[in-house]
Design a protein around this motif. Structure first.
Motif, PDB file in Angstrom:
ATOM      1  N   LEU A 141       0.829  -1.214   0.000  1.00 36.99           N
ATOM      2  CA  LEU A 141       0.000   0.000   0.000  1.00 36.99           C
ATOM      3  C   LEU A 141       0.866   1.268   0.000  1.00 36.99           C
ATOM      4  CD1 LEU A 141      -2.577   1.618   0.111  1.00 36.99           C
ATOM      5  CD2 LEU A 141      -2.707   1.198   2.573  1.00 36.99           C
ATOM      6  N   HIS A 142       1.737   1.389   1.006  1.00 34.43           N
ATOM      7  CA  HIS A 142       2.523   2.629   1.066  1.00 34.43           C
ATOM      8  C   HIS A 142       3.498   2.736  -0.104  1.00 34.43           C
ATOM      9  CE1 HIS A 142       1.048   2.621   5.342  1.00 34.43           C
ATOM     10  NE2 HIS A 142       0.606   3.745   4.827  1.00 34.43           N
ATOM     11  N   GLY A 143       3.961   1.602  -0.604  1.00 32.21           N
ATOM     12  CA  GLY A 143       4.819   1.635  -1.796  1.00 32.21           C
ATOM     13  C   GLY A 143       4.097   2.277  -2.974  1.00 32.21           C
ATOM     14  N   ILE A 152       0.781  15.595 -13.920  1.00 37.27           N
ATOM     15  CA  ILE A 152      -0.139  16.753 -13.978  1.00 37.27           C
ATOM     16  C   ILE A 152       0.539  17.891 -14.743  1.00 37.27           C
ATOM     17  CG2 ILE A 152      -1.298  18.556 -12.615  1.00 37.27           C
ATOM     18  CD1 ILE A 152      -1.771  16.457 -10.433  1.00 37.27           C
ATOM     19  N   ALA A 153       1.805  18.137 -14.454  1.00 35.02           N
ATOM     20  CA  ALA A 153       2.540  19.215 -15.145  1.00 35.02           C
ATOM     21  C   ALA A 153       2.632  18.923 -16.640  1.00 35.02           C
ATOM     22  CB  ALA A 153       3.931  19.368 -14.530  1.00 35.02           C
ATOM     23  N   GLN A 154       2.799  17.667 -16.994  1.00 31.09           N
ATOM     24  CA  GLN A 154       2.863  17.272 -18.414  1.00 31.09           C
ATOM     25  C   GLN A 154       1.483  17.296 -19.072  1.00 31.09           C
ATOM     26  OE1 GLN A 154       6.316  13.783 -18.142  1.00 31.09           O
ATOM     27  NE2 GLN A 154       4.214  13.201 -18.413  1.00 31.09           N
ATOM     28  N   LYS A 155       0.439  17.247 -18.236  1.00 30.23           N
ATOM     29  CA  LYS A 155      -0.957  17.053 -18.674  1.00 30.23           C
ATOM     30  C   LYS A 155      -1.136  15.710 -19.382  1.00 30.23           C
ATOM     31  CE  LYS A 155      -2.320  21.918 -19.142  1.00 30.23           C
ATOM     32  NZ  LYS A 155      -1.048  22.600 -18.852  1.00 30.23           N
ATOM     33  N   SER A 156      -0.291  14.757 -19.032  1.00 30.00           N
ATOM     34  CA  SER A 156      -0.434  13.399 -19.577  1.00 30.00           C
ATOM     35  C   SER A 156       0.353  12.426 -18.720  1.00 30.00           C
ATOM     36  CB  SER A 156       0.070  13.336 -21.023  1.00 30.00           C
ATOM     37  OG  SER A 156       1.477  13.404 -21.031  1.00 30.00           O
ATOM     38  N   GLY A 157      -0.037  11.178 -18.827  1.00 29.56           N
ATOM     39  CA  GLY A 157       0.651  10.128 -18.079  1.00 29.56           C
ATOM     40  C   GLY A 157      -0.360   9.093 -17.624  1.00 29.56           C
ATOM     41  N   HIS A 158       0.141   7.913 -17.279  1.00 30.38           N
ATOM     42  CA  HIS A 158      -0.755   6.810 -16.875  1.00 30.38           C
ATOM     43  C   HIS A 158      -0.111   6.083 -15.699  1.00 30.38           C
ATOM     44  CE1 HIS A 158      -3.841   3.769 -18.706  1.00 30.38           C
ATOM     45  NE2 HIS A 158      -3.825   3.686 -17.385  1.00 30.38           N
ATOM     46  N   ILE A 159      -0.821   6.062 -14.578  1.00 30.61           N
ATOM     47  CA  ILE A 159      -0.363   5.326 -13.403  1.00 30.61           C
ATOM     48  C   ILE A 159      -1.104   3.990 -13.379  1.00 30.61           C
ATOM     49  CG2 ILE A 159      -0.290   5.276 -10.875  1.00 30.61           C
ATOM     50  CD1 ILE A 159      -0.158   8.366 -10.942  1.00 30.61           C
ATOM     51  N   VAL A 160      -0.353   2.901 -13.348  1.00 27.63           N
ATOM     52  CA  VAL A 160      -0.952   1.559 -13.381  1.00 27.63           C
ATOM     53  C   VAL A 160      -0.548   0.833 -12.095  1.00 27.63           C
ATOM     54  CG1 VAL A 160      -1.165  -0.580 -14.700  1.00 27.63           C
ATOM     55  CG2 VAL A 160      -0.679   1.570 -15.899  1.00 27.63           C
ATOM     56  N   ASN A 161      -1.499   0.696 -11.193  1.00 28.57           N
ATOM     57  CA  ASN A 161      -1.219   0.080  -9.895  1.00 28.57           C
ATOM     58  C   ASN A 161      -1.604  -1.397  -9.919  1.00 28.57           C
ATOM     59  OD1 ASN A 161      -0.439   2.585  -8.840  1.00 28.57           O
ATOM     60  ND2 ASN A 161      -2.562   3.113  -8.368  1.00 28.57           N
ATOM     61  N   THR A 162      -0.721  -2.240  -9.430  1.00 33.09           N
ATOM     62  CA  THR A 162      -1.053  -3.665  -9.373  1.00 33.09           C
ATOM     63  C   THR A 162      -1.657  -3.998  -8.020  1.00 33.09           C
ATOM     64  OG1 THR A 162       0.714  -4.213 -10.902  1.00 33.09           O
ATOM     65  CG2 THR A 162      -0.192  -6.019  -9.611  1.00 33.09           C
ATOM     66  N   ALA A 163      -2.929  -4.390  -8.047  1.00 32.18           N
ATOM     67  CA  ALA A 163      -3.579  -4.931  -6.852  1.00 32.18           C
ATOM     68  C   ALA A 163      -3.614  -6.438  -7.040  1.00 32.18           C
ATOM     69  CB  ALA A 163      -4.960  -4.324  -6.669  1.00 32.18           C
ATOM     70  N   SER A 164      -4.802  -7.021  -7.041  1.00 33.77           N
ATOM     71  CA  SER A 164      -4.936  -8.482  -7.131  1.00 33.77           C
ATOM     72  C   SER A 164      -6.434  -8.792  -7.151  1.00 33.77           C
ATOM     73  CB  SER A 164      -4.302  -9.107  -5.886  1.00 33.77           C
ATOM     74  OG  SER A 164      -4.682 -10.461  -5.744  1.00 33.77           O
ATOM     75  N   LEU A 165      -6.773 -10.031  -7.518  1.00 36.90           N
ATOM     76  CA  LEU A 165      -8.156 -10.483  -7.294  1.00 36.90           C
ATOM     77  C   LEU A 165      -8.477 -10.354  -5.803  1.00 36.90           C
ATOM     78  CD1 LEU A 165     -10.787 -11.842  -8.268  1.00 36.90           C
ATOM     79  CD2 LEU A 165      -9.684 -14.056  -7.846  1.00 36.90           C
ATOM     80  N   VAL A 173      -5.524  -0.589  -2.475  1.00 32.58           N
ATOM     81  CA  VAL A 173      -4.955  -0.144  -3.769  1.00 32.58           C
ATOM     82  C   VAL A 173      -6.066   0.008  -4.815  1.00 32.58           C
ATOM     83  CG1 VAL A 173      -3.432  -0.825  -5.681  1.00 32.58           C
ATOM     84  CG2 VAL A 173      -2.639  -1.047  -3.320  1.00 32.58           C
ATOM     85  N   VAL A 174      -7.066  -0.868  -4.765  1.00 31.44           N
ATOM     86  CA  VAL A 174      -8.199  -0.721  -5.703  1.00 31.44           C
ATOM     87  C   VAL A 174      -8.931   0.588  -5.413  1.00 31.44           C
ATOM     88  CG1 VAL A 174     -10.435  -1.664  -6.427  1.00 31.44           C
ATOM     89  CG2 VAL A 174      -8.485  -3.205  -6.121  1.00 31.44           C
ATOM     90  N   GLY A 175      -9.222   0.848  -4.136  1.00 31.89           N
ATOM     91  CA  GLY A 175      -9.944   2.080  -3.773  1.00 31.89           C
ATOM     92  C   GLY A 175      -9.147   3.322  -4.111  1.00 31.89           C
ATOM     93  N   LEU A 176      -7.846   3.265  -3.837  1.00 31.10           N
ATOM     94  CA  LEU A 176      -6.955   4.394  -4.175  1.00 31.10           C
ATOM     95  C   LEU A 176      -7.019   4.657  -5.684  1.00 31.10           C
ATOM     96  CD1 LEU A 176      -3.204   4.643  -3.040  1.00 31.10           C
ATOM     97  CD2 LEU A 176      -3.885   5.083  -5.384  1.00 31.10           C
TER      98      LEU A 176
END
Ligand SMILES: NC(=O)c1ccc[n+]([C@@H]2O[C@H](COP(=O)([O-])OP(=O)(O)OC[C@H]3O[C@@H](n4cnc5c(N)ncnc54)[C@H](O)[C@@H]3O)[C@@H](O)[C@H]2O)c1
Length: 284
Positions: free
Chosen positions: A124-126, A139-152, A171-174
């Motif tokens: 979580l904190h990672g 945000i400064a670039q106005k583009s980008g994609h954050i892909v977080n790995t959670a799990s089933l 992580v899903v809620g975040l």
């Protein structure tokens, strides 16, 4: 890894810059290799810095663009420094794959507080540290994609993995909440929820008061190869899916979770866990 001397220049990932935490092994490594094949410049960041350097060197040898870096995702300052160094070197950051994670398997009554804290710190904190470092840049670039790995285990009940499930539900809620906030700022957010994937986490992670061999021998389904998981993740990222569920078992389980009454899914989880409990080492 197959040779990537012919890069897919039509790919949306071509020329993009991606950081992948946990890039030295399993799903992270497979993601790094697949992204490099599609022309991305990949930064593999891992607690095992030496291994990350070796994997990056293999990617470079086969024609891709890659760097390795030592990173403990629990160290917020180190994460911020890695993002800053990547932007300084590559000029931008298009993707952050918050993929690093650990599992500790065992019943909650057998876990120490240290076990709980370690799982939450990495899983979580990672992810929080990655978002805190990369989101302002995107945000400064106005583009980008954050892909977080959670799990089933971030979507359904997982007895025997209670701390892990807590971290992955968070992580899903975040991710789904941040996605709604970030959309108008030009930043995309997705969360990955794999079922069972064939990586060292299954064989090497800590089991507490459980007979690992017994539990693994009882797994009802075969694990999906990491390379196939990476392809499914990148398909979801290309399509900007909010929740990317990988493996048919995970998709079916999640569907049943939403269709069946919660009393019934709770009963199924309890019945499934009884099979795991047979491998508990301490008398019940
Ligand atoms: N394999 C599965 O069945 C499965 C299923 C669902 C979700 N996941 C998730 O997928 C992600 C990748 O796991 P994997 O299966 O490839 O396992 P893996 O053990 O092969 O890879 C995890 C990587 O994360 C690194 N790591 C661990 N702690 C770290 C830290 N503090 N800082 C930086 N790096 C760290 C490890 O060194 C390792 O290289 C994890 O978040 C895991 O929870 C895996």
């Amino acid at each position: 890894m197959s040779s990537i001397s012919i890069v897919d220049t039509m790919s949306v990932f071509n020329g993009r810059v991606a950081i992948i935490t946990g890039g030295a092994s399993g799903i992270g490594r497979a993601l790094a290799e697949a992204l490099a094949r599609e022309g991305a410049e990949v930064v593999l960041a891992d607690l095992r810095g030496e291994r990350a350097l070796e994997v990056a060197a293999e990617i470079v040898k086969s024609g891709g663009r890659a760097r390795g870096a030592a990173l403990d995702v629990c160290d917020a300052a180190a994460f911020a420094a890695l993002v800053a160094a990547t932007v300084a070197e590559s000029g931008r950051l298009d993707y952050l794959f918050n993929n690093a994670g650990i599992a500790i398997t065992g019943e909650a009554r057998d876990m120490t507080l240290d076990d709980w804290n370690r799982v939450l710190a990495v899983n979580l904190h990672g992810v929080v540290h990655g978002v805190a470092a990369a989101y302002p840049v995107m945000i400064a670039q106005k583009s980008g994609h954050i892909v977080n790995t959670a799990s089933l285990a971030g979507l359904t009940a997982h007895p025997g993995l209670v701390a892990y499930a807590a971290s992955k539900h968070a992580v899903v809620g975040l991710s789904t909440s941040l996605r709604a906030e970030a959309a108008d700022l030009g930043v995309r957010v997705s969360v990955v929820c794999p079922g069972l994937i064939d990586t060292p986490i299954i064989t090497d992670s800590r089991f507490v008061n459980l007979d690992r061999e017994g539990v693994l021998a009882d797994l009802p389904f075969a694990a999906l190869p990491a390379a196939e998981c990476a392809q499914a993740i990148l398909r979801g990222v290309r399509r900007n899916r909010p929740v990317i569920v990988v493996t048919w078992v995970a998709k079916l389980t999640w569907l049943l979770q939403r269709l069946l009454p919660s009393r019934l899914t709770a009963w199924i989880a309890r019945a499934v866990h009884r099979r795991v409990r047979r491998h508990r080492r301490v008398a019940t």
